[in-house]
Design a protein around this motif. Sequence first.
Motif, PDB file in Angstrom:
ATOM      1  N   GLU A  44       6.276 -87.264 145.579  1.00  0.00           N
ATOM      2  CA  GLU A  44       7.557 -87.679 145.024  1.00  0.00           C
ATOM      3  C   GLU A  44       8.564 -87.831 146.150  1.00  0.00           C
ATOM      4  O   GLU A  44       8.465 -87.168 147.173  1.00  0.00           O
ATOM      5  N   PRO A  45       9.549 -88.716 145.969  1.00  0.00           N
ATOM      6  CA  PRO A  45      10.568 -88.865 147.007  1.00  0.00           C
ATOM      7  C   PRO A  45      11.442 -87.613 147.097  1.00  0.00           C
ATOM      8  O   PRO A  45      11.467 -86.790 146.181  1.00  0.00           O
ATOM      9  N   MET A  46      12.133 -87.471 148.207  1.00  0.00           N
ATOM     10  CA  MET A  46      13.056 -86.341 148.377  1.00  0.00           C
ATOM     11  C   MET A  46      14.119 -86.398 147.279  1.00  0.00           C
ATOM     12  O   MET A  46      14.495 -87.476 146.832  1.00  0.00           O
ATOM     13  N   PRO A  47      14.603 -85.244 146.852  1.00  0.00           N
ATOM     14  CA  PRO A  47      15.616 -85.221 145.794  1.00  0.00           C
ATOM     15  C   PRO A  47      16.893 -85.953 146.204  1.00  0.00           C
ATOM     16  O   PRO A  47      17.274 -85.969 147.369  1.00  0.00           O
ATOM     17  N   THR A  48      17.544 -86.537 145.206  1.00  0.00           N
ATOM     18  CA  THR A  48      18.824 -87.204 145.431  1.00  0.00           C
ATOM     19  C   THR A  48      19.924 -86.154 145.421  1.00  0.00           C
ATOM     20  O   THR A  48      19.675 -84.974 145.179  1.00  0.00           O
ATOM     21  N   GLY A  49      21.155 -86.601 145.630  1.00  0.00           N
ATOM     22  CA  GLY A  49      22.293 -85.679 145.664  1.00  0.00           C
ATOM     23  C   GLY A  49      22.462 -84.898 144.380  1.00  0.00           C
ATOM     24  O   GLY A  49      22.672 -83.681 144.397  1.00  0.00           O
ATOM     25  N   THR A  50      22.358 -85.575 143.239  1.00  0.00           N
ATOM     26  CA  THR A  50      22.530 -84.862 141.977  1.00  0.00           C
ATOM     27  C   THR A  50      21.335 -83.951 141.693  1.00  0.00           C
ATOM     28  O   THR A  50      21.496 -82.905 141.076  1.00  0.00           O
ATOM     29  N   GLU A  51      20.149 -84.340 142.137  1.00  0.00           N
ATOM     30  CA  GLU A  51      18.984 -83.467 141.956  1.00  0.00           C
ATOM     31  C   GLU A  51      19.110 -82.203 142.808  1.00  0.00           C
ATOM     32  O   GLU A  51      18.647 -81.143 142.408  1.00  0.00           O
ATOM     33  N   TRP A  52      19.738 -82.329 143.979  1.00  0.00           N
ATOM     34  CA  TRP A  52      19.967 -81.143 144.818  1.00  0.00           C
ATOM     35  C   TRP A  52      20.892 -80.163 144.104  1.00  0.00           C
ATOM     36  O   TRP A  52      20.769 -78.949 144.275  1.00  0.00           O
ATOM     37  N   LEU A  53      21.827 -80.691 143.298  1.00  0.00           N
ATOM     38  CA  LEU A  53      22.707 -79.813 142.520  1.00  0.00           C
ATOM     39  C   LEU A  53      21.890 -78.967 141.551  1.00  0.00           C
ATOM     40  O   LEU A  53      22.087 -77.751 141.443  1.00  0.00           O
ATOM     41  N   GLY A  54      20.952 -79.580 140.861  1.00  0.00           N
ATOM     42  CA  GLY A  54      20.088 -78.845 139.950  1.00  0.00           C
ATOM     43  C   GLY A  54      19.216 -77.842 140.687  1.00  0.00           C
ATOM     44  O   GLY A  54      19.032 -76.711 140.240  1.00  0.00           O
ATOM     45  N   LEU A  55      18.688 -78.247 141.843  1.00  0.00           N
ATOM     46  CA  LEU A  55      17.862 -77.333 142.643  1.00  0.00           C
ATOM     47  C   LEU A  55      18.691 -76.177 143.204  1.00  0.00           C
ATOM     48  O   LEU A  55      18.167 -75.082 143.405  1.00  0.00           O
ATOM     49  N   ALA A  56      19.970 -76.423 143.466  1.00  0.00           N
ATOM     50  CA  ALA A  56      20.842 -75.357 143.969  1.00  0.00           C
ATOM     51  C   ALA A  56      20.999 -74.255 142.920  1.00  0.00           C
ATOM     52  O   ALA A  56      21.161 -73.090 143.268  1.00  0.00           O
ATOM     53  N   MET A  57      20.932 -74.636 141.639  1.00  0.00           N
ATOM     54  CA  MET A  57      21.054 -73.633 140.581  1.00  0.00           C
ATOM     55  C   MET A  57      19.712 -72.978 140.284  1.00  0.00           C
ATOM     56  O   MET A  57      19.624 -71.770 140.126  1.00  0.00           O
ATOM     57  N   PHE A  58      18.678 -73.799 140.174  1.00  0.00           N
ATOM     58  CA  PHE A  58      17.329 -73.286 139.925  1.00  0.00           C
ATOM     59  C   PHE A  58      16.358 -74.135 140.702  1.00  0.00           C
ATOM     60  O   PHE A  58      16.325 -75.342 140.508  1.00  0.00           O
ATOM     61  N   PRO A  59      15.660 -73.583 141.620  1.00  0.00           N
ATOM     62  CA  PRO A  59      15.309 -72.199 141.851  1.00  0.00           C
ATOM     63  C   PRO A  59      16.149 -71.484 142.909  1.00  0.00           C
ATOM     64  O   PRO A  59      16.164 -70.265 142.955  1.00  0.00           O
ATOM     65  N   PHE A  60      16.869 -72.239 143.779  1.00  0.00           N
ATOM     66  CA  PHE A  60      17.536 -71.601 144.919  1.00  0.00           C
ATOM     67  C   PHE A  60      18.608 -70.595 144.505  1.00  0.00           C
ATOM     68  O   PHE A  60      18.679 -69.493 145.041  1.00  0.00           O
ATOM     69  N   GLY A  61      19.469 -70.961 143.549  1.00  0.00           N
ATOM     70  CA  GLY A  61      20.540 -70.070 143.110  1.00  0.00           C
ATOM     71  C   GLY A  61      20.010 -68.794 142.490  1.00  0.00           C
ATOM     72  O   GLY A  61      20.519 -67.696 142.748  1.00  0.00           O
TER      73      GLY A  61
END
Length: 132
Positions: A44-61
């Motif tokens: 899959e391609p690298m996450p976009t800016g808005t996808e990084w927001l979701g990743l910042a909450m779960f799982p990273f947050g």
Amino acid sequence: MADSAEGAGRGLRSLLWSARITGGVFVAVLVFVIVVNFVHPAGEPMPTGTEWLGLAMFPFGVFVAYALAFRWGLVGGVLAIVCLFGWWAYVSFVPGILPIAMMVAIPGILYVTHALLSRRREQAARSADEAL
């Protein structure tokens, strides 16, 4: 009187260690998922800016929250719950995601419960000491 105080202390320790163990399990699973997805991407391609927001909450947050909760239970527990709710909002409140979010929130709820009960117990002990 001493028996009930000792029992309450034992119960609070059990609650804390239940939170730490379940939180540690989730941290281990999240680390595994993060490492596997970055070491062996699924094409899959690298996450976009808005996808990084979701990743910042779960799982990273959630990972950071449970790591913090090991030392600062109330802060980490609240942060984990907020991150999971934010992630659920990010995925547009999809009902199928709710059971996952609720399961991952269990250690956060345990940490918050422990912190609130500990404070209440300390306040009761302090007021009992002042009454003497």
